[in-house]
Design a protein around this motif. Sequence first.
Motif, PDB file in Angstrom:
ATOM      1  N   LYS A  57       0.904  -1.499   0.154  1.00  0.00           N
ATOM      2  CA  LYS A  57      -0.076  -0.084   0.318  1.00  0.00           C
ATOM      3  C   LYS A  57       0.805   1.539  -0.733  1.00  0.00           C
ATOM      4  O   LYS A  57       1.458   1.201   0.836  1.00  0.00           O
ATOM      5  CB  LYS A  57      -0.706   0.269   1.799  1.00  0.00           C
ATOM      6  N   ARG A  58       0.624   1.612  -0.800  1.00  0.00           N
ATOM      7  CA  ARG A  58       1.327   3.228  -0.684  1.00  0.00           C
ATOM      8  C   ARG A  58       0.069   4.597  -0.920  1.00  0.00           C
ATOM      9  O   ARG A  58      -0.449   4.899  -1.767  1.00  0.00           O
ATOM     10  CB  ARG A  58       2.515   3.409  -2.032  1.00  0.00           C
ATOM     11  N   TYR A  59       1.093   6.042   0.002  1.00  0.00           N
ATOM     12  CA  TYR A  59       0.058   7.002   0.295  1.00  0.00           C
ATOM     13  C   TYR A  59       0.716   8.150  -0.183  1.00  0.00           C
ATOM     14  O   TYR A  59       1.819   8.012  -0.434  1.00  0.00           O
ATOM     15  CB  TYR A  59      -0.333   7.177   1.410  1.00  0.00           C
ATOM     16  N   LEU A  60      -0.332   9.448  -0.252  1.00  0.00           N
ATOM     17  CA  LEU A  60       0.394  10.318  -0.967  1.00  0.00           C
ATOM     18  C   LEU A  60      -0.381  11.853  -0.004  1.00  0.00           C
ATOM     19  O   LEU A  60      -1.204  11.440   0.113  1.00  0.00           O
ATOM     20  CB  LEU A  60      -0.206  10.792  -2.361  1.00  0.00           C
ATOM     21  N   SER A 115       5.789  -0.260  15.031  1.00  0.00           N
ATOM     22  CA  SER A 115       5.778   0.400  13.824  1.00  0.00           C
ATOM     23  C   SER A 115       6.268   1.231  13.429  1.00  0.00           C
ATOM     24  O   SER A 115       7.209   1.766  13.552  1.00  0.00           O
ATOM     25  CB  SER A 115       4.736   1.802  14.343  1.00  0.00           C
ATOM     26  N   VAL A 116       6.259   1.022  11.782  1.00  0.00           N
ATOM     27  CA  VAL A 116       7.537   1.311  10.715  1.00  0.00           C
ATOM     28  C   VAL A 116       6.992   1.636   9.407  1.00  0.00           C
ATOM     29  O   VAL A 116       5.581   1.412   9.506  1.00  0.00           O
ATOM     30  CB  VAL A 116       8.183  -0.229  10.413  1.00  0.00           C
ATOM     31  N   THR A 117       7.044   2.662   8.803  1.00  0.00           N
ATOM     32  CA  THR A 117       6.748   3.493   7.854  1.00  0.00           C
ATOM     33  C   THR A 117       7.873   3.946   7.153  1.00  0.00           C
ATOM     34  O   THR A 117       8.636   4.707   7.592  1.00  0.00           O
ATOM     35  CB  THR A 117       6.272   5.006   7.633  1.00  0.00           C
ATOM     36  N   GLU A 118       7.722   4.088   5.889  1.00  0.00           N
ATOM     37  CA  GLU A 118       9.142   4.408   5.008  1.00  0.00           C
ATOM     38  C   GLU A 118       8.301   5.196   4.431  1.00  0.00           C
ATOM     39  O   GLU A 118       7.399   5.235   3.121  1.00  0.00           O
ATOM     40  CB  GLU A 118       9.437   3.141   3.609  1.00  0.00           C
ATOM     41  N   PHE A 119       9.563   5.966   3.776  1.00  0.00           N
ATOM     42  CA  PHE A 119       8.696   7.444   3.111  1.00  0.00           C
ATOM     43  C   PHE A 119      10.056   8.335   1.911  1.00  0.00           C
ATOM     44  O   PHE A 119      11.058   7.511   2.633  1.00  0.00           O
ATOM     45  CB  PHE A 119       9.301   9.013   4.236  1.00  0.00           C
ATOM     46  N   SER A 120       9.208   8.698   1.223  1.00  0.00           N
ATOM     47  CA  SER A 120      10.181   9.167  -0.160  1.00  0.00           C
ATOM     48  C   SER A 120       9.244  10.772  -0.907  1.00  0.00           C
ATOM     49  O   SER A 120       8.323  10.818  -0.959  1.00  0.00           O
ATOM     50  CB  SER A 120      10.090   8.230  -1.621  1.00  0.00           C
ATOM     51  N   VAL A 121      10.826  11.531  -0.958  1.00  0.00           N
ATOM     52  CA  VAL A 121       9.872  12.692  -1.523  1.00  0.00           C
ATOM     53  C   VAL A 121       9.638  12.382  -2.710  1.00  0.00           C
ATOM     54  O   VAL A 121      10.355  11.878  -4.121  1.00  0.00           O
ATOM     55  CB  VAL A 121      10.574  13.269  -1.257  1.00  0.00           C
ATOM     56  N   LEU A 168       5.267  16.818  -0.990  1.00  0.00           N
ATOM     57  CA  LEU A 168       4.571  15.807  -1.032  1.00  0.00           C
ATOM     58  C   LEU A 168       5.340  14.530  -0.705  1.00  0.00           C
ATOM     59  O   LEU A 168       6.800  14.496  -1.628  1.00  0.00           O
ATOM     60  CB  LEU A 168       4.330  16.151  -2.588  1.00  0.00           C
ATOM     61  N   VAL A 169       5.238  13.222  -0.132  1.00  0.00           N
ATOM     62  CA  VAL A 169       5.266  12.940   0.177  1.00  0.00           C
ATOM     63  C   VAL A 169       4.748  11.147  -0.636  1.00  0.00           C
ATOM     64  O   VAL A 169       3.799  12.029  -0.290  1.00  0.00           O
ATOM     65  CB  VAL A 169       6.198  12.375   1.342  1.00  0.00           C
ATOM     66  N   GLU A 170       5.574  10.360   0.035  1.00  0.00           N
ATOM     67  CA  GLU A 170       4.933   8.875  -0.954  1.00  0.00           C
ATOM     68  C   GLU A 170       5.247   7.853   0.533  1.00  0.00           C
ATOM     69  O   GLU A 170       6.660   8.134   0.874  1.00  0.00           O
ATOM     70  CB  GLU A 170       5.825   7.965  -1.912  1.00  0.00           C
ATOM     71  N   ALA A 171       3.875   7.837   1.175  1.00  0.00           N
ATOM     72  CA  ALA A 171       4.601   6.900   2.385  1.00  0.00           C
ATOM     73  C   ALA A 171       4.215   5.069   2.394  1.00  0.00           C
ATOM     74  O   ALA A 171       3.236   5.347   2.240  1.00  0.00           O
ATOM     75  CB  ALA A 171       3.507   7.260   3.462  1.00  0.00           C
TER      76      ALA A 171
END
Length: 316
Positions: free
Chosen positions: A176-179, A218-224, A233-236
Amino acid sequence: MTETESARQGVRHLAVDEDSAGQRLDNFLLRELKGVPRTRLYKALRKGEIRVNKGRVKPDYRLEAGDNVRLPPLRTPAPTEAPVVSRQWVGRVEAGIVYEDKSLLVVNKPSGLAVHGGSGLNYGLIECLRQMRPQDRYLELVHRLDRDTSGLILIARKPALLRELHRQLRGDEVDKRYLALVQGSWPKALSRVEAPLQKNVLKSGERMVRVDREGKRSVTEFSVVERFKGATLVEAKPVTGRTHQIRVHALHAGYPLLGDDKYGSREGEVLCKQLGLRRLFLHAARLSLKLPESGRLELQAPLDDELNEILQRLRK
C-alpha cells in the motif's frame, strides 16, 4: 448455506458451505442472527444452546465445510429500517469503483465518508455498498481508512478471500502506498521512521495515537515526490498497519501532515488557510496484492480535483 428445519419448533440447522468454511463461529453467528446481542450469543454458546455437529464449541471455533450448526430460537429486537444513504454518496461511491470481480470490490473512497457507521454516524462506505448491491449476500471491509483519508480500499465479497487477504496483510504481501503533503522540507535522507505507537481512547470516544516505548512496533517508509515552498509531497509506505500510523510518524519526524486536525501544527493551519486546504491531505494512491485465481493485481487511484488544485497553487 443450506437450511433444514428441526423437529423441535423454532430450532434451525444450518449446513456450512465452502464460502463460509474457515470463518470463526462467533462471526458466522453475528451474520446469521442479525440483531441478537453479542452477549446473548456467547451465553447461548456457553450453555450449549448453539452446537456444531451436536457438540459444544467455543466462539473461536473455525467452521469447516459440511459442519452442522444448531441454532435455537433467540429473541431479536424489532427490526429497524436500514439507514438510507444519500444519493450524493451513492453516486460518488459508484463512480469510485476501480475494480470488481466475483470475490472483490475495490473503491476509491472519497474523503469525508467513514468506512462504516457508528460513533454517531448512521452509515459509512460498507452500508452504502450494501444498499447499492442488495444482491450481494456478503460484503466485508478487508482493511480501513480514516474518514478524512481518500483512496483505495478493499471489500471482500466472499469469506475465503477475506481470510486470504488478511493473511497477506499480516505477512506484508499487500503493498500500500499513500501520497501525503507534509509541512516543511522533508529530508531526502529520512527514508524510514520506526517508532512504537500506543493507541488511547479518550472519554469522548475519540482515538488518539502517540509514540510510546510501551507501544507496538511500527514502521513507515517515506520518499520525496515533489518539493514546494513550505511543504513537501511524499510517498508513504506503511510496513506495519497501526491506527493513524502515517500521520503520527510524520509528526514524530517533525513534518506533520497538512490538514490534520488531530496531529497538525499551528504553522500548518496557517499554510492550509493560505492554500484553501480544508481536509486532510492523505490519499491511498496505489495498491498491489495477489488474487488466488488471477495472480498479481496492481491498482492506482489519482488524487481528486480538490487535492490537485492545492498542488497547482503550490507550484505557482
